[in-house]
Design a protein around this motif. Structure first.
Motif, PDB file in Angstrom:
ATOM      1  N   LEU A 274      -9.211   2.967  -0.803  1.00 29.67           N
ATOM      2  CA  LEU A 274      -8.160   2.237  -0.733  1.00 29.67           C
ATOM      3  C   LEU A 274      -7.004   3.988  -0.749  1.00 29.67           C
ATOM      4  O   LEU A 274      -6.245   4.110  -2.939  1.00 29.67           O
ATOM      5  CB  LEU A 274      -7.353   1.457  -2.052  1.00 29.67           C
ATOM      6  N   LEU A 275      -6.162   4.433  -0.191  1.00 34.16           N
ATOM      7  CA  LEU A 275      -5.114   5.793   0.021  1.00 34.16           C
ATOM      8  C   LEU A 275      -3.931   4.923  -0.816  1.00 34.16           C
ATOM      9  O   LEU A 275      -3.532   4.413   0.094  1.00 34.16           O
ATOM     10  CB  LEU A 275      -5.526   5.935   0.895  1.00 34.16           C
ATOM     11  N   ASP A 276      -3.128   5.775  -1.450  1.00 36.56           N
ATOM     12  CA  ASP A 276      -1.757   5.153  -1.931  1.00 36.56           C
ATOM     13  C   ASP A 276      -1.091   7.033  -1.338  1.00 36.56           C
ATOM     14  O   ASP A 276      -1.343   7.156  -2.285  1.00 36.56           O
ATOM     15  CB  ASP A 276      -1.378   5.109  -3.125  1.00 36.56           C
ATOM     16  N   THR A 277      -0.562   7.088  -0.059  1.00 33.79           N
ATOM     17  CA  THR A 277       0.598   7.761  -0.079  1.00 33.79           C
ATOM     18  C   THR A 277       2.113   7.652  -0.296  1.00 33.79           C
ATOM     19  O   THR A 277       2.522   8.627  -0.125  1.00 33.79           O
ATOM     20  CB  THR A 277       0.685   7.960   1.515  1.00 33.79           C
ATOM     21  N   ARG A 278       2.176   7.526  -1.615  1.00 31.60           N
ATOM     22  CA  ARG A 278       3.554   7.432  -2.071  1.00 31.60           C
ATOM     23  C   ARG A 278       3.874   8.072  -2.897  1.00 31.60           C
ATOM     24  O   ARG A 278       2.517   9.109  -3.601  1.00 31.60           O
ATOM     25  CB  ARG A 278       3.633   6.206  -3.218  1.00 31.60           C
ATOM     26  N   THR A 279       5.223   8.603  -3.081  1.00 29.34           N
ATOM     27  CA  THR A 279       5.367  10.038  -4.722  1.00 29.34           C
ATOM     28  C   THR A 279       4.300   9.169  -5.534  1.00 29.34           C
ATOM     29  O   THR A 279       3.794   8.783  -5.811  1.00 29.34           O
ATOM     30  CB  THR A 279       6.588  10.255  -4.455  1.00 29.34           C
ATOM     31  N   GLN A 313     -15.118   8.062   6.104  1.00 25.29           N
ATOM     32  CA  GLN A 313     -14.654   7.003   5.498  1.00 25.29           C
ATOM     33  C   GLN A 313     -13.089   5.997   6.478  1.00 25.29           C
ATOM     34  O   GLN A 313     -12.522   6.903   6.212  1.00 25.29           O
ATOM     35  CB  GLN A 313     -13.980   7.929   4.612  1.00 25.29           C
ATOM     36  N   ALA A 314     -14.281   4.387   5.753  1.00 24.40           N
ATOM     37  CA  ALA A 314     -13.434   4.000   6.025  1.00 24.40           C
ATOM     38  C   ALA A 314     -11.899   3.857   4.906  1.00 24.40           C
ATOM     39  O   ALA A 314     -12.020   3.954   4.663  1.00 24.40           O
ATOM     40  CB  ALA A 314     -13.761   2.343   5.970  1.00 24.40           C
ATOM     41  N   ILE A 315     -10.682   3.796   5.608  1.00 23.17           N
ATOM     42  CA  ILE A 315      -9.296   4.117   4.327  1.00 23.17           C
ATOM     43  C   ILE A 315      -8.299   2.381   4.943  1.00 23.17           C
ATOM     44  O   ILE A 315      -7.926   2.521   5.915  1.00 23.17           O
ATOM     45  CB  ILE A 315      -8.732   4.771   4.848  1.00 23.17           C
ATOM     46  N   LEU A 316      -8.163   2.250   3.183  1.00 23.11           N
ATOM     47  CA  LEU A 316      -6.923   1.380   3.554  1.00 23.11           C
ATOM     48  C   LEU A 316      -5.972   1.480   3.075  1.00 23.11           C
ATOM     49  O   LEU A 316      -5.902   2.505   2.261  1.00 23.11           O
ATOM     50  CB  LEU A 316      -7.454  -0.270   2.861  1.00 23.11           C
ATOM     51  N   LEU A 317      -4.218   1.550   3.695  1.00 26.10           N
ATOM     52  CA  LEU A 317      -3.703   2.555   3.151  1.00 26.10           C
ATOM     53  C   LEU A 317      -2.309   1.961   2.682  1.00 26.10           C
ATOM     54  O   LEU A 317      -2.417   0.544   3.107  1.00 26.10           O
ATOM     55  CB  LEU A 317      -2.194   3.182   4.675  1.00 26.10           C
ATOM     56  N   ILE A 318      -1.712   2.243   1.540  1.00 24.61           N
ATOM     57  CA  ILE A 318      -0.282   1.616   1.081  1.00 24.61           C
ATOM     58  C   ILE A 318       0.673   3.133   0.918  1.00 24.61           C
ATOM     59  O   ILE A 318       0.375   3.815   0.190  1.00 24.61           O
ATOM     60  CB  ILE A 318      -0.215   1.600  -0.502  1.00 24.61           C
ATOM     61  N   THR A 319       1.574   2.355   1.153  1.00 23.38           N
ATOM     62  CA  THR A 319       2.521   3.564   2.079  1.00 23.38           C
ATOM     63  C   THR A 319       3.781   3.518   1.440  1.00 23.38           C
ATOM     64  O   THR A 319       4.285   1.683   0.788  1.00 23.38           O
ATOM     65  CB  THR A 319       3.068   4.374   3.567  1.00 23.38           C
ATOM     66  N   ASP A 320       4.824   3.760   1.487  1.00 20.97           N
ATOM     67  CA  ASP A 320       6.295   3.528   0.852  1.00 20.97           C
ATOM     68  C   ASP A 320       6.954   3.033   2.722  1.00 20.97           C
ATOM     69  O   ASP A 320       6.265   3.236   3.409  1.00 20.97           O
ATOM     70  CB  ASP A 320       7.255   4.592   1.104  1.00 20.97           C
ATOM     71  N   PRO A 321       7.688   1.815   2.581  1.00 25.35           N
ATOM     72  CA  PRO A 321       8.286   1.135   4.197  1.00 25.35           C
ATOM     73  C   PRO A 321       8.308   2.672   4.641  1.00 25.35           C
ATOM     74  O   PRO A 321       8.969   3.186   4.407  1.00 25.35           O
ATOM     75  CB  PRO A 321       8.665   0.274   3.626  1.00 25.35           C
ATOM     76  N   GLY A 322       8.372   1.862   6.046  1.00 24.68           N
ATOM     77  CA  GLY A 322       8.646   3.820   6.729  1.00 24.68           C
ATOM     78  C   GLY A 322       7.573   4.658   7.018  1.00 24.68           C
ATOM     79  O   GLY A 322       7.790   5.113   7.961  1.00 24.68           O
ATOM     80  N   LYS A 323       6.512   4.855   6.346  1.00 18.00           N
ATOM     81  CA  LYS A 323       6.106   5.804   5.982  1.00 18.00           C
ATOM     82  C   LYS A 323       4.695   5.609   6.336  1.00 18.00           C
ATOM     83  O   LYS A 323       3.489   6.634   6.296  1.00 18.00           O
ATOM     84  CB  LYS A 323       5.733   6.787   4.466  1.00 18.00           C
ATOM     85  N   GLU A 324       4.057   4.457   7.526  1.00 19.50           N
ATOM     86  CA  GLU A 324       2.691   4.117   7.884  1.00 19.50           C
ATOM     87  C   GLU A 324       2.700   5.026   9.112  1.00 19.50           C
ATOM     88  O   GLU A 324       1.653   5.496   8.550  1.00 19.50           O
ATOM     89  CB  GLU A 324       3.141   2.157   8.025  1.00 19.50           C
ATOM     90  N   GLU A 325       3.732   5.176   9.725  1.00 19.00           N
ATOM     91  CA  GLU A 325       2.356   5.752  11.126  1.00 19.00           C
ATOM     92  C   GLU A 325       2.194   7.809  10.505  1.00 19.00           C
ATOM     93  O   GLU A 325       1.976   8.062  10.649  1.00 19.00           O
ATOM     94  CB  GLU A 325       3.533   5.690  11.904  1.00 19.00           C
TER      95      GLU A 325
END
Length: 473
Positions: A274-279, A313-325
């Motif tokens: 589970l990869l969270d890319t938020r600040t 590695q299989a990854i699931l993303l958690i991002t800020d809305p609009g930062k998915e791509e």
């Protein structure tokens, strides 16, 4: 003639667009190729050549997708042996582009196929040189990456690099413009300048590697102080050499918005990260348990490669809305293509569904100064060793984030500790990894050492704190 550097800060990487008389060439393109296609289309130019300076280790090049979309051949220097169609140029071979010429200079040392491209302008005068990882501004390419493939030591490769630089680059005119493949922040060198363009004459004056009194001195200088390369480097070399799936398919899969139930089901289904890319600040206040924070607002892709390491590695993303791509693309740049999707609606949807969240105890530098007892409390500094040695808090221990997989067990039995880096980015990544591994009894300092040094009177030093908490590496 048009020369444009297309610089990507998070990778400290420079790609190049060159155009003359309606014909264009791209040097060292990134994975997503639309910017190059759009740039050529804007000028009504046709992309004629795709030049690669070597098989890149720190990112996946866009050479294959760009060639498929344009029909332009991919060009490497001597000794390259890709598993796809390409022109393997000979040393000194020239390619005509409109009214200019591009000459191949084989410069092995960083890798065996490494080559520079010397550009002659419309008058036939040497104008600029695209040096790849052979020559950086302030540095040269590290000579330890190709040891296994070349069956050579790093000292032997460094000697070969010396021969390349001193016989083929240094004799060139001082007014030549140097366009390197990387700048400060890249793991492909150790002493790079923040500038991304310079004259060869200035590099002859100030680049330490170009001012060594002998071949032996050069070898000693460029091999001194090399940190181990990130573990994902060989996998990226393999992708660049063997081929990879089209980036469009990677993006389409990663852009699947998953419901909370779908996300939870996939997360429970095995070895999924589970990869969270938020600040770091947003992550600290609420995150999904076991998720890792590597924020987009920093050197995201290199840290992903250094810490996750396995590109499959299989990854699931958690991002800020609009930062998915953006998250998916930046992962793909370093070969992490196995993104299963992202949490639709981000962390808010998780919270609204009543699911469990965790948080990191983050305090300000002022709160830290009021709470910490120097010499009694354990303070962990996760900056790199060079940063730590330059200056750090008294009695703080150095545990670089780069090697957290080696040292996290060392602090599991230490009781409460404080955690900081330079600005708060790396310490939050470290905090998330520690929490995912069951270590929770710590406090992270927002703003890091920079804020601590500028806003508090806590004692600082440059001596090394010796104890069992010293770094493994």
């Amino acid at each position: 003639m048009i020369i444009e550097q297309i610089y990507t800060g998070c990778l400290a990487q420079g790609a190049y667009y060159i155009e003359s008389d309606g014909e264009a060439a791209i040097i060292d393109p990134l994975r997503e190729v639309h910017p190059y296609l759009q740039r050529a289309e804007k000028n009504g130019a046709a992309i004629k050549y795709i030049f690669e300076t070597h098989f890149h280790a720190d990112f996946v090049s866009g050479h294959l997708d760009l060639s498929r979309k344009t029909g332009a051949p991919i060009i490497y220097g001597p000794n390259a042996n890709p598993e796809f169609d390409a022109i393997i140029a000979s040393d000194s071979q020239e390619f005509q582009l409109g009214r200019i010429r591009i000459k191949v200079l084989h410069t092995p040392g960083h890798t065996m196929e490494s080559s520079c491209y010397l550009l002659f302008d419309e008058s036939g005068k040497p104008h600029s040189i695209f040096t790849g990882d052979t020559l950086f501004l302030g540095d040269v390419g590290r000579p330890d990456l190709a040891q296994k493939a070349a069956d050579m030591t790093q000292e032997q490769l460094a000697g070969m690099l010396y021969d390349s630089l001193y016989s083929k680059i240094l004799p060139l005119p001082d007014d030549l413009t140097v366009y390197p493949a990387h700048g400060a922040g890249s793991a492909c060198g150790k002493n790079m300048m923040k500038e991304t363009v310079d004259s060869l004459g200035n590099q002859k004056k100030m680049n330490y590697a170009l001012n060594q009194p002998s071949r032996e001195a050069f070898i000693a200088a460029v091999t001194d102080g090399l940190l181990p390369p990130p573990a994902y480097f060989p996998m990226n070399v393999a992708l660049n050499k063997k081929g990879y799936q089209s980036v469009e398919g990677v993006i389409n899969r990663g852009m699947q918005a998953l419901s909370v139930a779908e996300f939870e089901h996939l997360a429970a289904g095995g070895d999924v990260l589970l990869l969270d890319t938020r600040t770091s600040g947003n992550f600290a206040s609420a995150f999904i348990p076991r998720s890792i924070n590597i924020a987009l607002d920093g050197q995201f892709a290199p840290w992903v490669g250094a810490l996750i390491q396995d590109v499959d590695q299989a990854i699931l993303l958690i991002t800020d809305p609009g930062k998915e791509e953006e998250s998916v693309i930046r992962l793909a740049r370093v070969g992490f293509d196995n993104v299963l999707g992202h949490l639709g609606g981000g962390i808010d949807s998780w919270i609204k569904a009543g699911k469990e969240v965790d948080k990191v105890h983050r305090i300000s530098p002022a709160e830290f100064a009021a709470e910490v007892k120097i010499g009694k409390d354990v303070v962990i500094d996760v900056r790199r060793e060079g940063e730590y040695r330059a200056e750090h808090l008294e009695e703080a221990y150095n545990k670089p984030l780069d090697f957290i997989n080696d040292w996290f067990r060392d602090i599991a039995e230490q009781g409460h500790f404080f955690l900081h880096c330079q600005g708060g980015y790396r310490s939050m990544t470290a905090a998330s990894i520690l929490k995912s591994r069951g270590i929770h009894d710590f406090t992270e300092v927002g703003g890091g050492f920079a804020a601590i040094a500028s806003t508090t009177s806590l004692p600082r030093t440059d001596y090394v704190c010796q104890s069992k908490l010293q770094p493994v590496k």
